[in-house]
Write a protein that holds these residues in place. Structure first.
Motif, short mmCIF file in Angstrom:
data_model
loop_
_atom_site.label_atom_id
_atom_site.label_comp_id
_atom_site.label_asym_id
_atom_site.label_seq_id
_atom_site.Cartn_x
_atom_site.Cartn_y
_atom_site.Cartn_z
N VAL A 93 50.51 -27.47 6.60
CA VAL A 93 50.54 -26.97 5.21
C VAL A 93 49.43 -27.63 4.39
CG1 VAL A 93 51.86 -26.98 3.04
CG2 VAL A 93 52.98 -26.33 5.19
N ASP A 94 49.28 -28.94 4.54
CA ASP A 94 48.26 -29.66 3.77
C ASP A 94 46.84 -29.29 4.18
OD1 ASP A 94 50.02 -30.96 2.10
OD2 ASP A 94 50.05 -32.82 3.26
N HIS A 95 46.68 -28.64 5.32
CA HIS A 95 45.35 -28.21 5.77
C HIS A 95 45.18 -26.70 5.66
CE1 HIS A 95 45.03 -32.33 7.15
NE2 HIS A 95 43.73 -32.12 7.16
N GLY A 96 45.95 -26.08 4.77
CA GLY A 96 45.72 -24.68 4.43
C GLY A 96 46.39 -23.64 5.30
N ALA A 97 47.28 -24.05 6.20
CA ALA A 97 47.86 -23.11 7.15
C ALA A 97 48.70 -22.00 6.51
CB ALA A 97 48.71 -23.85 8.18
N VAL A 98 49.26 -22.24 5.34
CA VAL A 98 50.12 -21.22 4.72
C VAL A 98 49.60 -20.77 3.36
CG1 VAL A 98 52.16 -22.02 5.99
CG2 VAL A 98 51.74 -22.86 3.68
N ASP A 99 48.36 -21.13 3.02
CA ASP A 99 47.79 -20.72 1.73
C ASP A 99 47.78 -19.20 1.56
OD1 ASP A 99 47.39 -23.41 1.27
OD2 ASP A 99 45.20 -23.30 1.27
N GLU A 100 47.45 -18.50 2.64
CA GLU A 100 47.40 -17.04 2.56
C GLU A 100 48.80 -16.46 2.32
OE1 GLU A 100 46.25 -13.49 5.57
OE2 GLU A 100 44.77 -15.10 5.36
N ILE A 101 49.80 -17.02 2.96
CA ILE A 101 51.19 -16.56 2.77
C ILE A 101 51.63 -16.81 1.34
CG2 ILE A 101 53.59 -16.95 3.46
CD1 ILE A 101 52.47 -17.72 6.26
N ALA A 102 51.27 -17.99 0.82
CA ALA A 102 51.67 -18.37 -0.53
C ALA A 102 50.84 -17.64 -1.60
CB ALA A 102 51.54 -19.87 -0.73
#
Length: 169
Positions: free
Chosen positions: A75-84
């Protein structure tokens, strides 16, 4: 918990740089992604992992639970930024045992606090990821005895627990 559901069975992927320069791709699925209510800018995401096993880890061991730690690192490395739909950061993680421990209807929630990127939990996790990457790249998988051995069906043929190797070369 004052959180809003973002996704269920959400796939994620990101690349993490390790201290030795190694780059590792983390991919997986999270049972639930929840965002703290009221987070308008950025956001704090909690990854929830649902479990159906009869044995829950100890509350103390949840603080360093590798799977939950990996979720937070991703999460802290952008893995769910697109989902959010925006940049987010980890707000901890949870194991939810779905009432199978004692046959009762109540789920047991075990929380892992937020891991600081420069904290000891992350340092240990990065070391474990690096070790795992080296094992995979060298294709060497030594048997290591541990607590998991008590429930293993292969103790009789395990080189770490048995009298010796099953085959020799």
């Amino acid at each position: 918990h004052g959180r809003t559901l973002l996704a269920t069975e959400a796939g994620f992927s990101t690349v993490v740089d390790l201290p030795d320069g190694e780059r590792v791709k983390l991919t997986g699925f999270a049972d639930r992604l929840e965002i703290e209510a009221g987070d308008e800018v950025g956001g704090t995401v909690v990854v929830v992992d649902l479990k159906t096993s009869r044995r829950a880890p100890t509350d103390k061991s949840v603080g360093t639970h590798a799977q939950l730690g990996l979720y937070q690192l991703a999460v802290d490395h952008g893995a769910v930024d697109e989902i959010a739909g925006r940049a987010v950061r980890a707000g901890g993680a949870e194991l939810v045992q779905l009432g199978l421990l004692d046959g009762g209807p109540e789920a047991k929630v075990q929380q892992q606090g937020v891991h600081a990127d420069d904290g000891p939990e992350r340092e240990a996790l990065r070391a474990a990821i690096g070790h795992t990457a080296r094992l995979l790249r060298t294709e060497r998988f030594p048997a290591v005895a541990g607590d998991h051995c008590r429930d293993c069906s292969f103790v009789a043929i395990c080189p770490a627990k048995s009298a010796g190797p099953v085959v020799s070369q």
